[in-house]
Design an enzyme around this catalytic site. Structure first.
Site, PDB file in Angstrom:
ATOM      1  N   SER A  11       0.843  -1.379   0.191  1.00 39.13           N
ATOM      2  CA  SER A  11      -0.067  -0.055  -0.061  1.00 39.13           C
ATOM      3  C   SER A  11       1.104   1.262   0.010  1.00 39.13           C
ATOM      4  O   SER A  11       1.987   1.284   0.596  1.00 39.13           O
ATOM      5  CB  SER A  11      -0.966  -0.176   1.323  1.00 39.13           C
ATOM      6  OG  SER A  11      -1.447   1.212   1.409  1.00 39.13           O
TER       7      SER A  11
ATOM      8  N   THR B 175      -5.723   2.523  -7.077  1.00 41.59           N
ATOM      9  CA  THR B 175      -7.070   2.560  -6.204  1.00 41.59           C
ATOM     10  C   THR B 175      -7.897   4.039  -6.416  1.00 41.59           C
ATOM     11  O   THR B 175      -7.401   5.060  -6.465  1.00 41.59           O
ATOM     12  CB  THR B 175      -6.690   2.463  -4.708  1.00 41.59           C
ATOM     13  OG1 THR B 175      -6.022   1.173  -4.449  1.00 41.59           O
ATOM     14  CG2 THR B 175      -8.021   2.480  -3.862  1.00 41.59           C
TER      15      THR B 175
ATOM     16  N   HIS C 116     -13.669  -1.750  -1.323  1.00 44.72           N
ATOM     17  CA  HIS C 116     -12.696  -1.431  -0.131  1.00 44.72           C
ATOM     18  C   HIS C 116     -12.973  -2.151   1.100  1.00 44.72           C
ATOM     19  O   HIS C 116     -12.695  -1.672   2.043  1.00 44.72           O
ATOM     20  CB  HIS C 116     -12.675  -0.052   0.076  1.00 44.72           C
ATOM     21  CG  HIS C 116     -11.142   0.705   0.116  1.00 44.72           C
ATOM     22  ND1 HIS C 116     -10.518   1.176  -0.732  1.00 44.72           N
ATOM     23  CD2 HIS C 116     -10.586   0.758   1.435  1.00 44.72           C
ATOM     24  CE1 HIS C 116      -9.465   1.710  -0.255  1.00 44.72           C
ATOM     25  NE2 HIS C 116      -9.339   1.287   0.725  1.00 44.72           N
TER      26      HIS C 116
ATOM     27  N   LYS D  45      -8.517  -0.606  -9.437  1.00 48.40           N
ATOM     28  CA  LYS D  45      -8.956  -1.235  -8.113  1.00 48.40           C
ATOM     29  C   LYS D  45     -10.083  -0.252  -7.584  1.00 48.40           C
ATOM     30  O   LYS D  45      -9.936   0.848  -7.588  1.00 48.40           O
ATOM     31  CB  LYS D  45      -7.979  -1.240  -6.944  1.00 48.40           C
ATOM     32  CG  LYS D  45      -8.479  -1.764  -5.692  1.00 48.40           C
ATOM     33  CD  LYS D  45      -7.435  -2.194  -4.592  1.00 48.40           C
ATOM     34  CE  LYS D  45      -7.869  -2.828  -3.333  1.00 48.40           C
ATOM     35  NZ  LYS D  45      -8.422  -1.850  -2.423  1.00 48.40           N
TER      36      LYS D  45
ATOM     37  N   TYR E 139      -2.162   5.555  -4.376  1.00 51.64           N
ATOM     38  CA  TYR E 139      -3.345   6.534  -4.154  1.00 51.64           C
ATOM     39  C   TYR E 139      -3.083   7.797  -4.727  1.00 51.64           C
ATOM     40  O   TYR E 139      -1.872   8.287  -4.617  1.00 51.64           O
ATOM     41  CB  TYR E 139      -3.565   6.939  -2.642  1.00 51.64           C
ATOM     42  CG  TYR E 139      -4.384   5.829  -1.878  1.00 51.64           C
ATOM     43  CD1 TYR E 139      -5.570   5.445  -2.213  1.00 51.64           C
ATOM     44  CD2 TYR E 139      -3.905   5.348  -0.392  1.00 51.64           C
ATOM     45  CE1 TYR E 139      -6.295   4.540  -1.478  1.00 51.64           C
ATOM     46  CE2 TYR E 139      -4.614   4.235  -0.013  1.00 51.64           C
ATOM     47  CZ  TYR E 139      -5.729   3.884  -0.484  1.00 51.64           C
ATOM     48  OH  TYR E 139      -6.623   3.034   0.404  1.00 51.64           O
TER      49      TYR E 139
HETATM   50  C1  LIG Z   1      -6.947  -2.510   7.371  1.00 53.81           C
HETATM   51  C2  LIG Z   1      -7.287  -2.136   5.877  1.00 53.81           C
HETATM   52  C3  LIG Z   1      -6.447  -1.376   5.211  1.00 53.81           C
HETATM   53  C4  LIG Z   1      -6.490  -1.316   3.997  1.00 53.81           C
HETATM   54  N1  LIG Z   1      -5.709  -0.217   3.185  1.00 53.81           N
HETATM   55  C5  LIG Z   1      -5.783  -0.041   1.984  1.00 53.81           C
HETATM   56  C6  LIG Z   1      -4.968   0.744   1.461  1.00 53.81           C
HETATM   57  O1  LIG Z   1      -3.998   1.306   1.830  1.00 53.81           O
HETATM   58  N2  LIG Z   1      -5.160   0.775  -0.263  1.00 53.81           N
HETATM   59  C7  LIG Z   1      -5.995   0.153  -0.823  1.00 53.81           C
HETATM   60  O2  LIG Z   1      -6.069   0.156  -2.010  1.00 53.81           O
HETATM   61  N3  LIG Z   1      -7.042  -0.800  -0.223  1.00 53.81           N
HETATM   62  C8  LIG Z   1      -6.764  -0.764   1.353  1.00 53.81           C
HETATM   63  N4  LIG Z   1      -7.787  -1.762   1.842  1.00 53.81           N
HETATM   64  C9  LIG Z   1      -8.641  -2.416   1.116  1.00 53.81           C
HETATM   65  C10 LIG Z   1      -8.169  -3.536   0.745  1.00 53.81           C
HETATM   66  O3  LIG Z   1      -7.408  -3.603  -0.404  1.00 53.81           O
HETATM   67  C11 LIG Z   1      -9.174  -4.769   0.068  1.00 53.81           C
HETATM   68  O4  LIG Z   1      -9.698  -4.099  -0.765  1.00 53.81           O
HETATM   69  C12 LIG Z   1     -10.172  -5.295   1.181  1.00 53.81           C
HETATM   70  O5  LIG Z   1      -9.414  -5.548   2.436  1.00 53.81           O
HETATM   71  C13 LIG Z   1     -10.755  -6.728   0.683  1.00 53.81           C
HETATM   72  O6  LIG Z   1     -11.644  -6.960   1.530  1.00 53.81           O
HETATM   73  P1  LIG Z   1     -11.185  -8.029   2.723  1.00 53.81           P
HETATM   74  O7  LIG Z   1     -10.498  -7.618   3.735  1.00 53.81           O
HETATM   75  O8  LIG Z   1     -12.486  -8.622   3.292  1.00 53.81           O
HETATM   76  O9  LIG Z   1     -10.567  -9.108   2.163  1.00 53.81           O
HETATM   77  C14 LIG Z   1      -7.555  -1.858   3.276  1.00 53.81           C
HETATM   78  C15 LIG Z   1      -8.465  -2.840   3.721  1.00 53.81           C
HETATM   79  C16 LIG Z   1      -8.238  -3.004   5.309  1.00 53.81           C
HETATM   80  C17 LIG Z   1      -8.806  -4.122   5.939  1.00 53.81           C
END
Ligand SMILES: Cc1cc2nc3c(=O)[nH]c(=O)nc-3n(C[C@H](O)[C@H](O)[C@H](O)COP(=O)(O)O)c2cc1C
Length: 425
Positions: free
Chosen positions: A107, A157, A277, A253, A131
């Protein structure tokens, strides 16, 4: 816990070991969390078609995502502050992925920097998630740093230019590192392993940002910083600009809508990820698995369609593949593993999912994940119209991923979180 058999076991252990602020940061959705819950719950509404007396020896889960070989169609999703779930978390997760043969996505909001991860994994390629911020010089420098670090894909994203409110983060005063308030100190005192790990590393801030953006030494509240820095004026024109600037494999994404999926194809990107997300942005959006079939039907022949959201088992991966995804991502499933047991926990999460996926595929009478299509699903709320693929009339394998007539979308798209779709039987 002596024997760990599921992602749920890892979650329970992570909850015990990770400070509340960071555990909550992962295990949260926006507002009422209805989309967060639906992501997982909708998978469980889908029914599988068991087959018997088929030779299920010599099975393979190997495939490709954006042309890159993977040992199973599962990548690690980009997760901000992974290095707060466990000291050096991004490096540990990237190492586990390298050994397992699946992509790791770093990330923008990571604790370990792009350079840290590259160095500590011996220059093994990983994916970098971008981002778009207002400061375009910073975007240019992130892209250059990702190139220099041998990143083999850029994951852009699109669904977080503004931030969905997550009540727990506000109440916990989420920050990295945690502020030394009495409440935090009392909680940290109950997490000795985590504290020892953090004392043993220098990586406790946003490694890609602090020291790289002019004037940013302390980011204070994450949501406050995000709202100031992320560019709300982002449009498809910027996507084109970033694609040209990057020049390598590009994955978009955060697509939920068919119209957006068509626009994503026009950019010439290599893949899109059907994602909300992890239910952290628009509460009330449909679950990712409910959004997937319509997107596959509309653009699956033009672009690789990946998905994430709610995957807590190999069965969930199998169902996404059955609906036409070419790859999936796990977020919380690996975060729980990491918080529970560091690198070994991430490996454990991948092993659990691999085994569940392999056995489920076999029970459904398949030996190669690349041949799994909608014929393995029975009619239900998410996938209403199994007859279109000939599931009830034709021999097994008649409707392979390549040859299946997947028909139109109307019957297949559930109303997701509410589960109101009618089966067409
Ligand atoms: C704690 C956390 C932080 C996240 N940070 C980002 C991020 O920095 N960039 C991003 O594109 N998605 C981020 N996401 C979304 C994840 O990339 C992903 O879309 C999501 O976790 C998928 O769902 P799941 O946790 O149920 O597998 C984050 C998700 C979580 C749970």
């Amino acid at each position: 816990m002596t024997v760990i058999t599921s992602i749920e076991d890892l979650r329970v252990l992570a909850k015990r070991r990770v400070p509340r602020m960071f555990y909550d940061y992962a295990d949260v959705g926006s507002w009422t969390e209805s989309t967060y819950r639906a992501n997982e719950a909708d998978f469980d509404k889908m029914l599988l078609r068991q087959r018997v007396a088929v030779n299920i020896d010599n099975r393979s889960l190997r495939t490709t995502m954006i042309g890159q070989p993977v040992s199973m169609p599962v990548a690690l999703a980009p997760v901000g502050l992974t290095g707060m779930q466990h000291a050096d978390g991004e490096i540990l997760a990237a190492r586990a992925c390298k050994k397992f043969g699946v992509p790791f996505t770093l990330s923008t909001m990571s604790i370990c920097s792009i350079e840290d991860v590259a160095q500590e994994t011996g220059g093994h390629p990983f994916w970098f998630q971008l981002y778009v911020m207002r400061d375009r010089d910073f975007i240019n420098s992130l892209i250059d740093r990702a190139k220099a670090a041998n990143c083999s894909a850029l994951v852009l994203t699109l669904d977080l230019q503004i931030i969905g409110q997550r009540h727990k983060d506000l109440k916990n005063g989420m920050s990295a590192p945690p502020k030394p308030t009495l409440r935090n100190m009392i909680n940290l005192a109950t997490k000795p392993r985590w504290c020892l790990g953090m004392l043993g590393t220098k990586r406790r801030q946003f490694g890609n940002i602090v020291g790289h953006v002019k004037g940013v030494e302390d980011m204070g509240s994450l949501s406050e910083w995000t709202s100031k820095q992320f560019d709300p004026q982002l449009t498809w024109k910027d996507v084109e600009w970033i694609k040209n600037r990057w020049g390598g494999k590009l994955i978009l994404k955060g697509i939920q809508d068919v119209e957006d999926a068509r626009l994503a194809v026009e950019t010439g990107a290599d893949a899109l990820i059907v994602s909300n997300h992890g239910g952290r942005q628009l509460d009330g959006a449909q679950s990712s698995i409910a959004a997937l079939p319509a997107v596959v039907d509309a653009v699956g022949h033009k672009i690789e369609v990946h998905m994430d959201g709610g995957i807590r088992s190999g069965q969930h991966v199998f169902k996404a593949m059955a609906l036409g995804a070419k790859g999936t991502y796990i977020g919380r499933s690996f975060v729980y593993g990491l918080g529970a047991m560091g690198e070994a926990g991430v490996t454990k999460a991948l092993e659990i999912i691999h085994k569940e996926l392999d056995l489920t595929m076999a029970f459904c009478g398949h030996t190669d994940i690349n041949n799994v299509g909608r014929e393995v699903l029975l009619p239900g709320p998410i996938y209403a119209d199994a007859r279109r693929t000939g599931a009830n009339d034709e021999p097994l394998f008649a409707a392979s991923r390549q040859s299946a007539n997947w028909g139109d979308t109307a019957a297949q798209v559930a109303s997701g979180s509410s589960g109101l779709a009618t089966a067409s039987r």
